[in-house]
Design a protein around this motif. Structure first.
Motif, PDB file in Angstrom:
ATOM      1  N   LYS A  49       1.095  -1.029   0.428  1.00  0.00           N
ATOM      2  CA  LYS A  49      -0.154   0.429  -0.013  1.00  0.00           C
ATOM      3  C   LYS A  49       0.843   1.242  -0.322  1.00  0.00           C
ATOM      4  CE  LYS A  49      -4.251  -1.337   0.617  1.00  0.00           C
ATOM      5  NZ  LYS A  49      -5.371  -0.645  -0.265  1.00  0.00           N
ATOM      6  N   LEU A  50       1.976   1.458   1.206  1.00  0.00           N
ATOM      7  CA  LEU A  50       2.669   2.302   1.004  1.00  0.00           C
ATOM      8  C   LEU A  50       3.383   2.195  -0.359  1.00  0.00           C
ATOM      9  CD1 LEU A  50       3.813   1.892   5.036  1.00  0.00           C
ATOM     10  CD2 LEU A  50       2.265   3.850   3.753  1.00  0.00           C
ATOM     11  N   THR A  51       4.535   1.609  -0.950  1.00  0.00           N
ATOM     12  CA  THR A  51       4.608   1.694  -2.229  1.00  0.00           C
ATOM     13  C   THR A  51       3.998   2.537  -3.567  1.00  0.00           C
ATOM     14  OG1 THR A  51       6.243   0.088  -1.398  1.00  0.00           O
ATOM     15  CG2 THR A  51       5.982   0.241  -3.872  1.00  0.00           C
ATOM     16  N   LYS A  52       2.732   1.834  -3.637  1.00  0.00           N
ATOM     17  CA  LYS A  52       1.813   2.204  -4.801  1.00  0.00           C
ATOM     18  C   LYS A  52       0.832   3.817  -4.460  1.00  0.00           C
ATOM     19  CE  LYS A  52      -2.614   1.058  -6.713  1.00  0.00           C
ATOM     20  NZ  LYS A  52      -3.569   0.156  -5.845  1.00  0.00           N
ATOM     21  N   ALA A  53       1.126   4.135  -2.799  1.00  0.00           N
ATOM     22  CA  ALA A  53       1.302   5.458  -2.710  1.00  0.00           C
ATOM     23  C   ALA A  53       2.065   6.538  -2.907  1.00  0.00           C
ATOM     24  CB  ALA A  53       0.386   5.457  -0.727  1.00  0.00           C
ATOM     25  N   ASP A  54       3.290   5.983  -2.384  1.00  0.00           N
ATOM     26  CA  ASP A  54       5.091   6.507  -2.980  1.00  0.00           C
ATOM     27  C   ASP A  54       4.921   7.033  -4.332  1.00  0.00           C
ATOM     28  OD1 ASP A  54       6.816   7.915  -2.897  1.00  0.00           O
ATOM     29  OD2 ASP A  54       7.557   5.895  -3.185  1.00  0.00           O
ATOM     30  N   LYS A  55       4.635   6.238  -4.639  1.00  0.00           N
ATOM     31  CA  LYS A  55       4.149   6.246  -7.159  1.00  0.00           C
ATOM     32  C   LYS A  55       3.788   6.845  -7.740  1.00  0.00           C
ATOM     33  CE  LYS A  55       6.527   1.697  -7.556  1.00  0.00           C
ATOM     34  NZ  LYS A  55       7.137  -0.081  -8.015  1.00  0.00           N
ATOM     35  N   GLU A  56       2.509   6.961  -7.288  1.00  0.00           N
ATOM     36  CA  GLU A  56       0.645   7.674  -6.866  1.00  0.00           C
ATOM     37  C   GLU A  56       1.156   9.348  -6.820  1.00  0.00           C
ATOM     38  OE1 GLU A  56      -2.360   6.227  -5.260  1.00  0.00           O
ATOM     39  OE2 GLU A  56      -2.186   4.569  -7.083  1.00  0.00           O
ATOM     40  N   VAL A  57       2.090   9.049  -5.330  1.00  0.00           N
ATOM     41  CA  VAL A  57       2.439  10.760  -4.991  1.00  0.00           C
ATOM     42  C   VAL A  57       3.219  11.503  -6.565  1.00  0.00           C
ATOM     43  CG1 VAL A  57       3.492  12.209  -3.376  1.00  0.00           C
ATOM     44  CG2 VAL A  57       1.735  10.722  -2.439  1.00  0.00           C
ATOM     45  N   GLU A  58       4.613  10.656  -6.360  1.00  0.00           N
ATOM     46  CA  GLU A  58       5.519  11.090  -6.936  1.00  0.00           C
ATOM     47  C   GLU A  58       5.047  10.938  -8.425  1.00  0.00           C
ATOM     48  OE1 GLU A  58       9.342  11.861  -8.794  1.00  0.00           O
ATOM     49  OE2 GLU A  58       9.035  11.517  -6.595  1.00  0.00           O
ATOM     50  N   LYS A  59       4.213  10.345  -9.145  1.00  0.00           N
ATOM     51  CA  LYS A  59       3.673  11.173 -10.709  1.00  0.00           C
ATOM     52  C   LYS A  59       2.683  11.538 -10.668  1.00  0.00           C
ATOM     53  CE  LYS A  59       0.364   8.675 -13.714  1.00  0.00           C
ATOM     54  NZ  LYS A  59      -0.651   8.198 -13.753  1.00  0.00           N
ATOM     55  N   LEU A  60       2.158  12.377  -9.710  1.00  0.00           N
ATOM     56  CA  LEU A  60       1.330  13.509  -8.991  1.00  0.00           C
ATOM     57  C   LEU A  60       2.229  14.958  -9.194  1.00  0.00           C
ATOM     58  CD1 LEU A  60      -1.328  12.440  -7.223  1.00  0.00           C
ATOM     59  CD2 LEU A  60      -2.001  12.982  -9.560  1.00  0.00           C
ATOM     60  N   LEU A  61       3.008  14.466  -8.547  1.00  0.00           N
ATOM     61  CA  LEU A  61       4.379  15.766  -8.596  1.00  0.00           C
ATOM     62  C   LEU A  61       5.615  15.526  -9.983  1.00  0.00           C
ATOM     63  CD1 LEU A  61       6.035  14.912  -4.904  1.00  0.00           C
ATOM     64  CD2 LEU A  61       4.695  16.995  -5.574  1.00  0.00           C
ATOM     65  N   GLN A  62       5.704  15.110 -10.737  1.00  0.00           N
ATOM     66  CA  GLN A  62       5.787  14.970 -11.899  1.00  0.00           C
ATOM     67  C   GLN A  62       4.719  15.234 -13.127  1.00  0.00           C
ATOM     68  OE1 GLN A  62       7.019  11.511 -13.824  1.00  0.00           O
ATOM     69  NE2 GLN A  62       9.217  11.661 -14.932  1.00  0.00           N
ATOM     70  N   GLU A  63       3.954  15.434 -13.204  1.00  0.00           N
ATOM     71  CA  GLU A  63       2.925  15.434 -13.383  1.00  0.00           C
ATOM     72  C   GLU A  63       2.473  17.390 -13.666  1.00  0.00           C
ATOM     73  OE1 GLU A  63      -1.458  13.374 -12.820  1.00  0.00           O
ATOM     74  OE2 GLU A  63       0.660  12.067 -14.508  1.00  0.00           O
ATOM     75  N   LYS A  64       3.133  17.145 -12.408  1.00  0.00           N
ATOM     76  CA  LYS A  64       2.509  18.991 -11.896  1.00  0.00           C
ATOM     77  C   LYS A  64       4.230  19.700 -11.877  1.00  0.00           C
ATOM     78  CE  LYS A  64       2.178  22.118  -7.272  1.00  0.00           C
ATOM     79  NZ  LYS A  64       2.550  22.833  -8.013  1.00  0.00           N
ATOM     80  N   ARG A  65       5.145  19.098 -11.650  1.00  0.00           N
ATOM     81  CA  ARG A  65       6.745  20.024 -12.645  1.00  0.00           C
ATOM     82  C   ARG A  65       6.178  20.422 -14.134  1.00  0.00           C
ATOM     83  NH1 ARG A  65       9.168  16.415  -9.124  1.00  0.00           N
ATOM     84  NH2 ARG A  65       8.722  15.035  -9.729  1.00  0.00           N
ATOM     85  N   GLN A  66       5.946  19.287 -14.769  1.00  0.00           N
ATOM     86  CA  GLN A  66       5.282  19.623 -16.044  1.00  0.00           C
ATOM     87  C   GLN A  66       4.912  20.371 -16.843  1.00  0.00           C
ATOM     88  OE1 GLN A  66       5.354  15.020 -17.409  1.00  0.00           O
ATOM     89  NE2 GLN A  66       6.400  14.359 -17.216  1.00  0.00           N
ATOM     90  N   SER A  67       3.550  20.407 -16.055  1.00  0.00           N
ATOM     91  CA  SER A  67       2.670  21.258 -16.276  1.00  0.00           C
ATOM     92  C   SER A  67       3.066  22.945 -16.183  1.00  0.00           C
ATOM     93  CB  SER A  67       1.533  20.673 -15.163  1.00  0.00           C
ATOM     94  OG  SER A  67       1.344  21.366 -13.987  1.00  0.00           O
ATOM     95  N   GLU A  68       4.240  23.207 -15.092  1.00  0.00           N
ATOM     96  CA  GLU A  68       4.303  24.196 -15.020  1.00  0.00           C
ATOM     97  C   GLU A  68       5.529  24.620 -15.700  1.00  0.00           C
ATOM     98  OE1 GLU A  68       5.425  23.916 -10.546  1.00  0.00           O
ATOM     99  OE2 GLU A  68       3.291  24.218  -9.549  1.00  0.00           O
ATOM    100  N   GLU A  69       6.029  24.127 -16.672  1.00  0.00           N
ATOM    101  CA  GLU A  69       6.812  24.643 -17.186  1.00  0.00           C
ATOM    102  C   GLU A  69       6.522  24.813 -18.011  1.00  0.00           C
ATOM    103  OE1 GLU A  69       9.272  20.012 -18.378  1.00  0.00           O
ATOM    104  OE2 GLU A  69      10.142  20.352 -16.431  1.00  0.00           O
TER     105      GLU A  69
END
Length: 69
Positions: A49-69
């Motif tokens: 569960k923690l690994t899955k949540a970590d991956k989801e958070v990382e994906k969201l952060l990456q998408e946010k960074r990309q949208s800010e570029e």
């Protein structure tokens, strides 16, 4: 084994109960092995569960960074 619909919080509560029972010497030696096996299954469930949540958070952060570029 962890139930499919069990939440992380429920699993952690079960794990904490087992740990308390072990710490307080409440378990008969015949049951101890079963409880340790159950605890290992709960730990695996929670880790997943923690690994899955970590991956989801990382994906969201990456998408946010990309949208800010």
């Amino acid at each position: 084994m962890a139930a499919k619909k069990e939440t992380y919080l429920q699993a952690m509560e079960r794990l904490e109960k087992i740990v308390r029972q072990i710490d307080n010497n409440e378990l008969d030696i015949d049951i101890l092995g079963e409880k340790i096996k159950e605890a290992n299954e709960i730990i695996a469930f929670c880790t997943e569960k923690l690994t899955k949540a970590d991956k989801e958070v990382e994906k969201l952060l990456q998408e946010k960074r990309q949208s800010e570029e």
